[in-house]
Design a protein around this motif. Structure first.
Motif: not given
Length: 596
Positions: A149-163
């Motif tokens: 869950x943490x990993x999914x949210x970590x990627x989802x909440x990241x700025x698109x340019x940083x993903x």
């Protein structure tokens, strides 16, 4: 010897690597659970920030935060943490939550840090920083199974340019997990959706591939890399993955590499490819890669230096000199650096080798006298000793070696090994064997020393001890393929137990597929057994991969006795230009009455 120094990474890859440390891992390593407590860090509430925050808070809450910091300074991090977390809950402020988590990390309380981060997430569910803290803390606590869950949210909440870079950084973040199969499952599931995104598909596939490699699934890792390559063959990220697969000796990675390096690649990538090829005993292919770099990027000085070393190794003296001149031309006018100083020492050593190969020992010594770099001094003295041997001054060479200082057991062993090398070079095999025997007895766990002991026993015509040592190595270290090859070749050279020799060498070849020296041994078995066509086929394969003088001597012999004397002469002539003083070659030419 590595003449072209450390291989710099590309700026993009370096940025991605730094990003993972700043985003996930380093925060856990610098502030966490394992790092030393810093009073300055614990006291860190910036004056300006505190004043700004004070204007926003009522007096009671401001006092609670201030008291938390004072309590922390007084040596009670537990109370300071509680006060800070309570203040964060009252105003839902991200900086105060972060401060509470940092206090727990600094006091090495992973559980409290995780509680603070989860409270932070509950209050501010869209906070990327909160998800980063939860993920890093769980990984630091080796609880990768709890990170989906943490990993999914970590990627989802990241700025698109940083993903993209964050995705590529995940293998570094999960590399310490004790359950690598579980970590692979977590990361693969999280990246399923990104494999469908054209902008992120390659990054997702390569990250899954790296996780598969960590989890011990090399075939799956190769398949992931191939899938990514189909999407964008020239991707720099795919090239980096390809080099990792090559270095891990994954079967099939060679084809992937050939496809990756068809088009234009940054010179540093081709340098990396050349280095891996050299490690895998493919100097001809490595030389091709270096020649591509020097042709397309002549300003890339490191490639000229590496090419010069390789050309010299292959006996192309004039070409090596030209490459050294090109290197010096590219460095002209450049500011002096530590790297350049090290390269200068390498150039002097290379020029000394060139002079030595031409028989000009005085000039060879002249170039060695220019080496100032302290870390090269031992190599310089070793070369001086060998130069003395080449001038039939064995006594002087041994005296030089014995004069070297050795204040530790390791330095003494190194000194003894150099004297063994000097004796071996002089053909004093029995004396060399006696010293090597003493060296090996001191460190019986060192397989390489025992192997060298066996080779010297063979050169001293002590085949009984040679076979005993090699069989002991095979029994204690069954993956040490050199022992199988050496024993098999020795049997073939003496024309005895050829079936056993073939089995030993084939075992070695399964461990090191394509190794030209082992292929040469197998060809020699076939020759000794009278199977000339198969021997020629194997020798051609070995010589194509490595134009080594001894392989040339063997190959030429089989060509000669098979009736192809013109081809034999051509190969022997080429070998003689490379290393005229090679004893195997000289004996072979003398036996067949061939002169050039």
């Amino acid at each position: 010897m590595d003449y072209y120094g450390p291989m710099p990474l590309s700026s993009r890859f370096l940025a991605a690597t730094l990003l993972v440390y700043s985003s996930i891992t380093v925060a856990v390593e610098k502030q966490p659970v394992f790092g030393p407590t810093s009073t300055a860090q614990m006291a860190a509430v910036e004056e300006k920030g505190l004043q700004t925050r004070a204007r926003q808070l009522d007096a009671e809450l401001f006092y609670e935060i201030f008291l938390g910091e004072l309590t922390l300074l007084s040596g009670d991090p537990g109370a300071g943490y509680s006060l800070m977390l309570e203040a964060a809950r009252q105003i839902n402020d991200e900086k105060i939550y972060k401060r509470a988590a940092d206090i727990a990390l600094e006091s090495r309380s992973g559980g409290a840090a995780l509680a603070a981060a989860r409270a932070w997430e509950a209050a501010l569910p869209d906070s990327h920083e909160a998800q980063r803290y939860i993920l890093q803390i769980l990984l630091a606590l080796n609880r990768a199974a709890e990170t989906p869950t943490a990993l999914l949210k970590f990627l989802e909440t990241a700025a698109p340019s940083a993903r993209k870079d964050l995705i590529l950084s995940l293998p570094l973040a999960y590399r310490r997990s004790s359950d690598r199969a579980g970590a692979l499952s977590v990361v693969s599931d999280a990246l399923d959706r990104y494999k469908l995104d054209p902008a992120l598909a390659i990054s997702a596939l390569l990250t899954i591939g790296r996780m598969q490699l960590l989890a011990g699934e090399p075939e799956a890792a190769l398949a992931s890399a191939r899938q990514a390559q189909k999407l964008e063959p020239a991707s720099e990220d795919i090239t980096l993955m390809t080099l990792d697969l090559l270095q891990a000796k994954i079967p099939g990675a060679e084809d992937l590499a050939r496809d990756s390096f068809v088009g234009d690649q940054p010179p540093v990538m081709r340098m990396g490819y050349a280095r891996v090829l050299l490690e895998q005993q493919e100097p001809a292919t490595a030389k091709t890669q270096l020649e591509i770099v020097t042709a397309s990027h002549p300003e890339f000085s490191q490639a000229w230096l590496a090419l010069a070393a390789l050309q010299l190794q292959n006996g192309a003296i004039e070409a090596a000199e030209r490459s050294l001149e090109q290197y010096e031309a590219t460095r002209k006018g450049q500011p002096a650096t530590a790297e350049q100083g090290s390269a200068a020492a390498q150039i002097y050593i290379l020029r000394s080798e060139i002079a030595e190969k031409r028989g000009n020992f005085e000039e060879a010594e002249h170039w060695l006298s220019h080496v100032q770099n302290g870390e090269n001094q031992y190599n310089v003295q070793a070369r001086r000793a060998i130069l003395l041997v080449r001038q039939d001054k064995l006594t002087h060479a041994r005296a030089l070696v014995q004069s070297l200082s050795a204040s530790t057991a390791e330095e003494q062993s190194r000194k003894t090994a150099l004297e063994v090398q000097v004796l071996r070079e002089a053909g004093e095999f029995k004396k060399a064997y006696a010293m090597q025997d003493e060296l090996a007895r001191k460190t019986p766990e060192n397989t390489d020393l025992r192997y060298d002991q066996a080779i010297l026993a063979e050169k001293a015509q002590d085949h009984t001890n040679m076979e005993r040592i090699l069989r002991d190595i095979i029994a204690s270290d069954p993956d040490y393929h050199h022992a199988y090859n050496a024993l098999g070749y020795s049997l073939a050279e003496r024309g005895i137990r050829l079936q056993e020799a073939r089995q030993l060498i084939e075992t070695a070849l399964r461990m090191a597929p394509g190794d030209p020296f082992i292929t040469d041994s197998l060809a020699w078995v076939e020759y000794r057994g009278g199977n000339f066509p198969r021997a020629l086929e194997l020798f051609a394969e070995a010589y194509a991969k490595r134009k080594d003088v001894e392989i040339a001597a063997h190959y030429g012999e089989v060509l000669w006795v098979s009736g192809d004397r013109d081809r034999a002469r051509a190969i022997w002539n080429e070998a003689q230009r490379t290393q005229a003083d090679n004893k195997t070659l000289r004996k072979t030419l003398k036996r067949f009455g061939v002169t050039f």
